[in-house]
Motif scaffolding. Structure first.
Motif, PDB file in Angstrom:
ATOM      1  N   GLN A 148      -5.587  12.248  -6.717  1.00 29.59           N
ATOM      2  CA  GLN A 148      -3.971  12.172  -6.694  1.00 29.59           C
ATOM      3  C   GLN A 148      -3.556  13.575  -7.369  1.00 29.59           C
ATOM      4  O   GLN A 148      -2.686  13.792  -6.686  1.00 29.59           O
ATOM      5  CB  GLN A 148      -3.566  10.917  -7.614  1.00 29.59           C
ATOM      6  N   LEU A 149      -4.163  14.064  -8.332  1.00 33.15           N
ATOM      7  CA  LEU A 149      -3.757  15.505  -8.864  1.00 33.15           C
ATOM      8  C   LEU A 149      -3.932  16.587  -7.783  1.00 33.15           C
ATOM      9  O   LEU A 149      -2.737  17.422  -7.735  1.00 33.15           O
ATOM     10  CB  LEU A 149      -4.495  15.994 -10.041  1.00 33.15           C
ATOM     11  N   VAL A 150      -4.778  16.483  -7.070  1.00 31.04           N
ATOM     12  CA  VAL A 150      -4.720  17.518  -5.752  1.00 31.04           C
ATOM     13  C   VAL A 150      -3.948  17.248  -4.912  1.00 31.04           C
ATOM     14  O   VAL A 150      -3.313  18.309  -4.301  1.00 31.04           O
ATOM     15  CB  VAL A 150      -6.414  17.268  -5.273  1.00 31.04           C
ATOM     16  N   ILE A 207       2.989  13.160  -8.894  1.00 25.66           N
ATOM     17  CA  ILE A 207       1.820  12.463  -8.638  1.00 25.66           C
ATOM     18  C   ILE A 207       2.201  10.779  -8.406  1.00 25.66           C
ATOM     19  O   ILE A 207       1.204  10.079  -7.828  1.00 25.66           O
ATOM     20  CB  ILE A 207       0.825  12.388 -10.047  1.00 25.66           C
ATOM     21  N   ASP A 208       3.122  10.470  -9.005  1.00 21.02           N
ATOM     22  CA  ASP A 208       3.579   8.858  -8.718  1.00 21.02           C
ATOM     23  C   ASP A 208       3.667   8.504  -7.254  1.00 21.02           C
ATOM     24  O   ASP A 208       3.502   7.498  -6.900  1.00 21.02           O
ATOM     25  CB  ASP A 208       4.980   8.747  -9.474  1.00 21.02           C
ATOM     26  N   GLU A 209       4.060   9.741  -6.533  1.00 19.04           N
ATOM     27  CA  GLU A 209       4.104   9.320  -5.104  1.00 19.04           C
ATOM     28  C   GLU A 209       2.786   8.748  -4.177  1.00 19.04           C
ATOM     29  O   GLU A 209       2.629   8.491  -3.164  1.00 19.04           O
ATOM     30  CB  GLU A 209       4.770  10.416  -4.415  1.00 19.04           C
ATOM     31  N   PHE A 210       1.613   9.369  -5.152  1.00 14.81           N
ATOM     32  CA  PHE A 210       0.278   8.922  -4.756  1.00 14.81           C
ATOM     33  C   PHE A 210      -0.276   7.837  -5.282  1.00 14.81           C
ATOM     34  O   PHE A 210      -1.722   7.485  -5.373  1.00 14.81           O
ATOM     35  CB  PHE A 210      -0.641  10.352  -4.722  1.00 14.81           C
TER      36      PHE A 210
END
Length: 440
Positions: A256-258, A267-270
């Motif tokens: 998610q961070l990548v 990151i919330d979108e992932f």
């Protein structure tokens, strides 16, 4: 399964009446496969010339277990070569023994029990190829690894000037390539577990550690992820107790961070994995398997998805030189991500496959092959290595062919899916051509 070494040492007693004896197997330094130890047990074979054998018992002590070994096998070779006597009808002819014993502990003692007293003959241990550092709370860490992880962590091994220069050149080249090509690039360094769970590690972290120096060299404009704080604060445990690698939860966060860095999105979108189902199972790991008996711990296993169902090509090469092409038409985004990564990347596939429709992985630990970039034409690139590898800088102009040519072991046949999506066909063809006759 892991291989082990059997280390033995005779106990020389002061009693001159000690019987003559010899252990044919295992000999000192004998290598034994773990599957043999757990499935069949360790073979103890040898002989003992014990005049008082009717009053004595040969035993193995293993933990609190006392295991008798019968001395009943004919050994005419011992009678003729050791005693220099005629074997036929000799009263010590049946001086041999042979028995497989399943050891429950890594240490054992061979000895004689006589008149209620125990006389040691030999001490033995079952040791893994690598020494394992046992931390607090049962946590396992690397000890005598080739990257000298303890020396790095404590600052005794620093990032050399030549390595700093090579890293600077690599990082600047990576940043300039991203800017000139228009392909977003993210450098992901998987931290060592002792950086995240330092409370279980018996050494103190030094500000002079190589990873600290590397952080100072990162260009401001280059996307960089070293998720120490994020992994520490993760609700679930982010590293495996008996393994060097992060858990599936840690891998999910890293993915998610990548993705967030590459797309400049929150990151919330992932956060699309909230409905994932995990099952807690007791497993070993690359550290636990090197102990005997293997040490195990409960870890979460992902039940509702496996990246293997998305693999359309796998060259099945172990470690460096491994290539996998994955495709998932139901992924969050239609773009393709190219990963030049290491072993820490593998568990990330369970999540990256559901973020990107196309995912191509090349096991190079951060070394870049530009020919692959030209063939894959990725929308994003992730360069992944591990913190303990940073004492040596990756190469900006590496070669997958070089890694494959270095492989001397027999190759497994590559895997091809029954259907290769059109968008993957050119890539799969290229990687197949690289294998050449090895692909047959």
């Amino acid at each position: 399964m892991a291989a082990y070494s059997i280390i033995t040492q005779r106990v020389e007693g002061k009693d001159s009446k000690n019987p003559q004896w010899h252990l044919d197997y295992p000999f000192n330094g004998q290598n034994v496969e773990g599957v043999e130890l757990t499935r069949d047990g360790l073979l103890f074979r040898g002989w003992i010339l014990n005049e008082e054998k009717s009053l004595s018992s040969l035993v193995i002590l293993n933990g609190d277990e006392i295991i008798p070994i019968s001395i009943n096998r004919p050994r005419p070779d011992v009678i003729s070569k050791v005693l220099k006597q005629e074997p036929k009808n000799h009263h010590l002819l049946c001086c041999g023994f042979s028995k497989r014993i399943t050891l429950k502990h890594s240490t054992f003692t061979l000895g004689l029990v006589h008149d209620g007293a125990f006389k040691e003959l030999m001490k033995g241990t079952v040791e893994g190829k690598f020494q394992i550092l046992e931390g607090r709370g049962g946590w396992l860490f690397l000890d005598n690894d080739t990257n000298k992880s303890i020396e790095q962590y404590t600052g005794k091994l620093k990032l050399s000037r030549s390595a700093q220069t090579e890293w600077k050149e690599y990082l600047v080249s990576l940043d300039e390539f991203s800017n000139s090509s228009g392909i977003p690039v993210c450098l992901l360094v998987a931290p060592s577990k002792e950086m995240v769970y330092e409370e279980y590690y018996p050494y103190s972290f030094s500000k002079k550690a190589p990873i600290q120096k590397l952080k100072e060299l990162i260009p401001v404009s280059l996307s960089f992820v070293l998720p120490v704080k994020e992994l520490k604060n993760l609700e679930q445990r982010s590293f495996r107790v008996c393994d060097t690698h992060w858990t599936l939860h840690g891998a999910r966060l890293a993915a998610q961070l990548v993705a967030s860095k590459l797309s400049s999105k929150s990151i919330d979108e992932f956060d699309v994995f909230v409905d994932d189902i995990y099952q807690n199972r007791e497993v070993s790991g690359d550290l636990g398997s090197k102990l005997y008996p293997p040490q195990r711990h409960k870890e979460d296993i992902l039940k509702n998805f496996n990246y293997r169902q998305c693999v359309v090509f796998d060259n099945n090469i172990e470690n460096f030189g491994r290539v996998m092409v994955m495709f998932n038409q139901d992924a969050l985004f239609k773009e393709t991500l190219l990963v030049f990564g290491s072993s820490s990347s593998y568990t990330m596939f369970h999540y990256l496959c559901r973020i990107y429709t196309g995912l191509v992985f090349v096991h190079t630990a951060g070394n870049i092959d530009h020919q692959i970039i030209d063939v894959v034409k990725p929308d994003f690139i992730c360069v992944q290595t591990n913190a303990r590898f940073v004492v040596k800088a990756p190469k900006f102009n590496g070669s997958l062919i070089h890694y494959i040519e270095q492989k001397t072991e027999r190759f497994k046949p590559p895997f091809f899916a029954n259907f290769i999506p059109f968008s993957c066909a050119r890539t799969v063809k290229y990687f197949t051509q690289i294998l050449g006759s090895r692909a047959l």
